[in-house]
Design an enzyme around this catalytic site. Sequence first.
Site, PDB file in Angstrom:
ATOM      1  N   LYS A  31       0.875  -1.174   0.000  1.00 55.83           N
ATOM      2  CA  LYS A  31       0.000   0.000   0.000  1.00 55.83           C
ATOM      3  C   LYS A  31       0.911   1.223   0.000  1.00 55.83           C
ATOM      4  CE  LYS A  31      -3.219   2.788   2.631  1.00 55.83           C
ATOM      5  NZ  LYS A  31      -3.833   3.067   3.954  1.00 55.83           N
ATOM      6  N   GLY A  59      -8.192   9.326   9.318  1.00 50.62           N
ATOM      7  CA  GLY A  59      -8.546   9.427  10.726  1.00 50.62           C
ATOM      8  C   GLY A  59      -9.590  10.461  11.067  1.00 50.62           C
ATOM      9  N   ALA A  80      -9.550   5.748   3.685  1.00 51.65           N
ATOM     10  CA  ALA A  80      -9.455   6.878   4.628  1.00 51.65           C
ATOM     11  C   ALA A  80     -10.747   7.672   4.704  1.00 51.65           C
ATOM     12  CB  ALA A  80      -8.307   7.816   4.285  1.00 51.65           C
ATOM     13  N   GLY A  81     -11.046   8.138   5.910  1.00 53.10           N
ATOM     14  CA  GLY A  81     -12.176   9.029   6.139  1.00 53.10           C
ATOM     15  C   GLY A  81     -13.451   8.353   6.587  1.00 53.10           C
ATOM     16  N   ASN A  97      -9.436   2.010   9.265  1.00 52.79           N
ATOM     17  CA  ASN A  97      -8.682   1.652  10.456  1.00 52.79           C
ATOM     18  C   ASN A  97      -9.255   2.329  11.698  1.00 52.79           C
ATOM     19  OD1 ASN A  97      -5.102   1.515  11.278  1.00 52.79           O
ATOM     20  ND2 ASN A  97      -6.855   1.210  12.567  1.00 52.79           N
ATOM     21  N   THR A  98      -9.154   3.654  11.734  1.00 49.09           N
ATOM     22  CA  THR A  98      -9.502   4.397  12.940  1.00 49.09           C
ATOM     23  C   THR A  98     -10.947   4.183  13.369  1.00 49.09           C
ATOM     24  OG1 THR A  98      -7.929   6.084  12.204  1.00 49.09           O
ATOM     25  CG2 THR A  98      -9.367   6.670  14.028  1.00 49.09           C
TER      26      THR A  98
END
Length: 260
Positions: free
Chosen positions: A94, A155, A182-183, A204-205
């Site tokens: 990645k 994040g 992301a986001g 992830n977050t």
Amino acid sequence: MKCYGETLSSRLILGSAQYPSPAILQQAIRASGTDLVTVSLRRENAHGSGAGFWDLIRETGVRILPNTAGCHSAREAVTTAQMAREVFGTDWIKLEVIGHADTLQPDIFELVEAARILGAEGFKVFPYTTDDLGVGERLLAAGCEVLMPWGAPIGSGRGLMTPDGLRAMRAHFPGVPLVVDAGIGRPSDAAAAMELGMDAVLLNTAVAKAGDPVQMARAMAMAVEAGRLGHLADPMEPRDMAVPSTPVMGLAELDLAEQR
């Protein structure tokens, strides 16, 4: 979803950072049903805990997607990718090349250059990019077979900032696997991305920082599946006016004159 000639059974890709404990990370991976987990080389080597962390991930049976998180130049990203290939034994990477410290937006110029170099070295590159169509074309020309446009800053949990941009990417690259990276903050964000025709979601977050990461991982998996099914079902388009769902024909009519 097919990537570089291989089929992934799950359309949810999970990150491995910021979890409350290794045990919860392992439980979240299993609850998500994912078969691809991103791992940072920096996380792997942090505090001398790399071997234990690697063993924990390996026990889940998932495939590892190393990333170049924290890199700010093509040269740094290429070096990190080369090290990751040695550590993890995979040519999947990645590719992140950060251009702005506050938004963590990709540096598209360094990103394309790094993708070109890594592609020539035999890497299977998963580039974290924007929804810019020109950048997407250059990444494909550099050898990438997957594009990973951001939904919002890493994040942030803001969901999809530019759904029209993602929709345009889907139309412009009909045969290219697109992964929103992301986001994503809530299951509804993941479902919305999939309803636009995206092939997968990487997050992830949203899971790691949830009050219950395991439950959130399960919720995200269900949202991705629901969004995918919704897209395949060809949902109705929004309308400006109300349209009755019950037909008027056949309704009973009252003769007011006879009642008087």
